[in-house]
Design a protein around this motif. Structure first.
Motif, mmCIF file in Angstrom:
data_model
loop_
_atom_site.group_PDB
_atom_site.id
_atom_site.type_symbol
_atom_site.label_atom_id
_atom_site.label_comp_id
_atom_site.label_asym_id
_atom_site.label_seq_id
_atom_site.Cartn_x
_atom_site.Cartn_y
_atom_site.Cartn_z
ATOM 1 N N UNK A 1 29.546 53.847 32.620
ATOM 2 C CA UNK A 1 28.157 53.395 32.750
ATOM 3 C C UNK A 1 27.790 53.081 34.187
ATOM 4 N N UNK A 2 28.788 52.760 35.009
ATOM 5 C CA UNK A 2 28.508 52.458 36.408
ATOM 6 C C UNK A 2 27.993 53.672 37.154
ATOM 7 N N UNK A 3 28.312 54.864 36.672
ATOM 8 C CA UNK A 3 27.932 56.097 37.358
ATOM 9 C C UNK A 3 26.767 56.802 36.681
ATOM 10 N N UNK A 4 26.134 56.136 35.722
ATOM 11 C CA UNK A 4 24.982 56.701 35.038
ATOM 12 C C UNK A 4 23.745 55.873 35.348
ATOM 13 N N UNK A 5 22.629 56.549 35.570
ATOM 14 C CA UNK A 5 21.380 55.848 35.826
ATOM 15 C C UNK A 5 20.855 55.213 34.542
ATOM 16 N N UNK A 6 20.214 54.059 34.653
ATOM 17 C CA UNK A 6 19.536 53.506 33.474
ATOM 18 C C UNK A 6 18.443 54.464 33.000
ATOM 19 N N UNK A 7 18.044 54.365 31.732
ATOM 20 C CA UNK A 7 16.976 55.235 31.231
ATOM 21 C C UNK A 7 15.638 54.788 31.809
ATOM 22 N N UNK A 8 14.617 55.587 31.551
ATOM 23 C CA UNK A 8 13.308 55.315 32.144
ATOM 24 C C UNK A 8 12.759 53.963 31.732
ATOM 25 N N UNK A 9 12.967 53.591 30.478
ATOM 26 C CA UNK A 9 12.430 52.313 30.000
ATOM 27 C C UNK A 9 13.066 51.142 30.746
ATOM 28 N N UNK A 10 14.380 51.206 30.937
ATOM 29 C CA UNK A 10 15.066 50.126 31.640
ATOM 30 C C UNK A 10 14.673 50.095 33.111
ATOM 31 N N UNK A 11 14.548 51.272 33.730
ATOM 32 C CA UNK A 11 14.111 51.325 35.119
ATOM 33 C C UNK A 11 12.726 50.721 35.282
ATOM 34 N N UNK A 12 11.821 51.074 34.361
ATOM 35 C CA UNK A 12 10.448 50.565 34.430
ATOM 36 C C UNK A 12 10.416 49.054 34.260
ATOM 37 N N UNK A 13 11.219 48.522 33.334
ATOM 38 C CA UNK A 13 11.247 47.073 33.104
ATOM 39 C C UNK A 13 11.809 46.339 34.323
ATOM 40 N N UNK A 14 12.854 46.893 34.929
ATOM 41 C CA UNK A 14 13.444 46.260 36.113
ATOM 42 C C UNK A 14 12.462 46.266 37.273
#
Length: 523
Positions: free
Chosen positions: A428-441
């Motif tokens: 998981x450290x080498x995978x980008x968060x999904x769009x929803x998580x990126x948007x929330x952050x």
């Protein structure tokens, strides 16, 4: 390295010395310190207007007058005048690749650094970049050396600082405050890392050093850089000689760190340079035949009046802090670097002692942390933009049924590999968060505001007072150990001399023995 700035010209002899000795001081004689002559140096080059520093000396002379508190405006003007000569230093690029390594001198300097017990400050002048690289490599590989080292190629000057209690006491509350604020920003610090550390090397063209506090940003997100970017540096100076050298260092850090968002100079200024008791003093006579006192036995009565000093025990002043202040700068725009020589926008001055005024500094530290959060935000926005572009690029291929179905069949034919929870977390450290998580952050980072006060200044003041008194005690213990060590060495040398004289009589002894022998023969 192929290019460096012009080096200063000064004497090459290594002359570090232990804190010089002074007569025991009474309460009304805290600043009467015996003067020590300064090692001779050559005249500076005509192209240089700055004053040359004393080569390789420890703990500068104490013939400075006590620091008199001034208003922030006067104080800042004094600093600006003190460092103005640095601006007129004419730098030029020169190839130093052919300059030979002075191995013996470098080894001698490393030995001096290893032996800095009881010495809090060492300055080595007229040092080439080749010599400095050798010294930094050797010292860096030795885990037993706990020193902070800074090298300025433009001056050929290497500065070594011992981590002492009064110095370290400031860093713990500041580190705690910054760490707390960073974890409140609302981002995943394993994805975009904001690291706060001490003794992390900063390697630039104009300065190589270990800042007291170094904040760096690194990102594991796509479309961003994993390289560490320095965004904040704090230096803590414990000295009787003012703030000008620290300001010069910060200017070099800002020159090499083009994305630096904030720098801070925290200064603990002694009234006079520390000096040891004389070997002929009463305290020395009593200490020769006794073990060092415990802290409770040594500690004088602490009151509000002498919280910052003078700390006087057995009639000797072990430490006396006259001023504790801070200078903070932040970058005013993304296309300019910090200018530590200006006192206008993006600057704040504060004081802890003798006056207490920290409001402006605390507000500007909040601005600096907000700018760091925007740096983190930009990484998330770049990743989100790249994720959307990749999704849009995949959408046409998903409508082509035949090719898509064929790809899915092939993928399902591949054998699945089982993995435990630990490997899943690592992946998981080498995978980008999904769009929803990126948007929330991104939304959390945009709305985040630092909580005031940024620093618990009362905690910092209490820690600093404890550090000052502990520094005084450590000076006493170091002096006591050094005194008894010298006495043992002198006794050993005296015994050695006696044994030598028995086997090798001097001229008078030989004459006396010869006359006695002739007298016995005549009788």
């Amino acid at each position: 390295m192929t290019s460096f700035a012009k080096f200063s010209k000064s004497a090459k002899k290594i002359t570090p010395y232990l804190p010089r000795q002074s007569k025991p001081s009474a309460l009304n004689q805290n600043h009467n310190v015996k003067k020590r002559s300064t090692p001779s140096i050559r005249a500076p080059p005509k192209t240089t207007t700055r004053q040359q520093s004393t080569p390789e000396t420890c703990i500068p002379q104490s013939n400075h007058s006590p620091v008199v508190p001034r208003s922030p405006v006067e104080h800042c003007t004094t600093i600006q005048n003190a460092v103005a000569s640095e601006l007129s230093l004419e730098l030029f690029k020169a190839d130093q690749s052919d300059k030979p390594l002075a191995v013996e001198r470098c080894r001698g300097i490393v030995d001096k650094i290893r032996g800095l017990n009881g010495v809090e400050h060492l300055v080595v002048s007229d040092l080439s970049a080749v010599d400095a690289a050798y010294i930094l490599n050797v010292v860096g590989e030795d885990d037993t050396i706990r020193k902070r080292i800074t090298f300025l190629p433009s001056q050929g000057q290497l500065t070594v600082k011992m981590p002492i209690e009064a110095h370290e006491a400031v860093l713990a509350p500041l580190t705690h405050a910054y760490t707390k604020a960073i974890y409140q920003m609302g981002h995943d610090n394993t994805v975009v890392q904001v690291q706060i550390s001490g003794n992390t090397c900063f390697d630039g063209e104009h300065i190589t050093g270990d800042p007291d506090m170094h904040v760096r940003v690194s990102s594991n997100l796509s479309n961003t850089s994993p390289e560490y970017t320095s965004v904040m540096i704090t230096t803590v100076a414990f000295t009787p000689h003012g703030e000008a050298p620290t300001i010069v260092e910060l200017d070099h850090y800002c020159t090499d760190g083009r994305e630096m968002e904030s720098v801070t100079s925290f200064n603990v200024l002694e009234a006079t340079a520390y000096s040891c008791p004389l070997d002929t003093s009463e305290i020395a006579k009593r200490s020769r035949s006794s073990l060092p006192k415990s802290y409770d036995e040594w500690k004088p009565n602490q009151t509000k009046k002498n919280a910052f000093g003078p700390v006087i025990s057995d009639g000797h002043t072990w430490i006396d802090v006259s001023m504790v202040n801070m200078h903070v700068w932040t970058r005013t725009s993304s296309d300019t670097r910090i200018n530590v020589y200006q006192r206008k926008a993006g600057y704040a001055y504060g004081s802890v002692h003798p006056t207490y005024d920290v409001d402006d500094v605390d507000k500007l530290l909040g601005v600096a942390l907000k700018r760091i959060s925007q740096k983190v935000l930009s990484n998330y926005e770049k990743c989100l933009q790249g994720t959307k572009q990749a999704r849009r690029a995949r959408e046409p291929s998903s409508l082509a049924g035949d090719s898509s179905e064929e790809y899915v069949d092939v993928s399902h034919d591949e054998p699945s590999v089982s993995s435990d929870s630990d490997s899943d977390e690592d992946e998981a450290l080498y995978q980008d968060p999904d769009e929803a998580e990126l948007t929330a952050t991104i939304a959390r980072l945009r709305s985040w505001e630092p909580t005031s006060p940024i620093v618990n200044w009362k905690e910092l003041k209490a820690a600093l007072i404890a550090g000052i008194w502990n520094t005084g005690y450590m000076r006493y213990k170091s002096w006591h150990e050094s005194l008894r060590k010298r006495d043992r060495q002198e006794a050993f040398d005296g015994q050695d001399s006696e044994h030598y004289n028995e086997g090798h009589p001097n001229e008078d002894q030989r004459t006396t023995r010869s006359m006695s022998k002739r007298l016995r023969t005549d009788i």
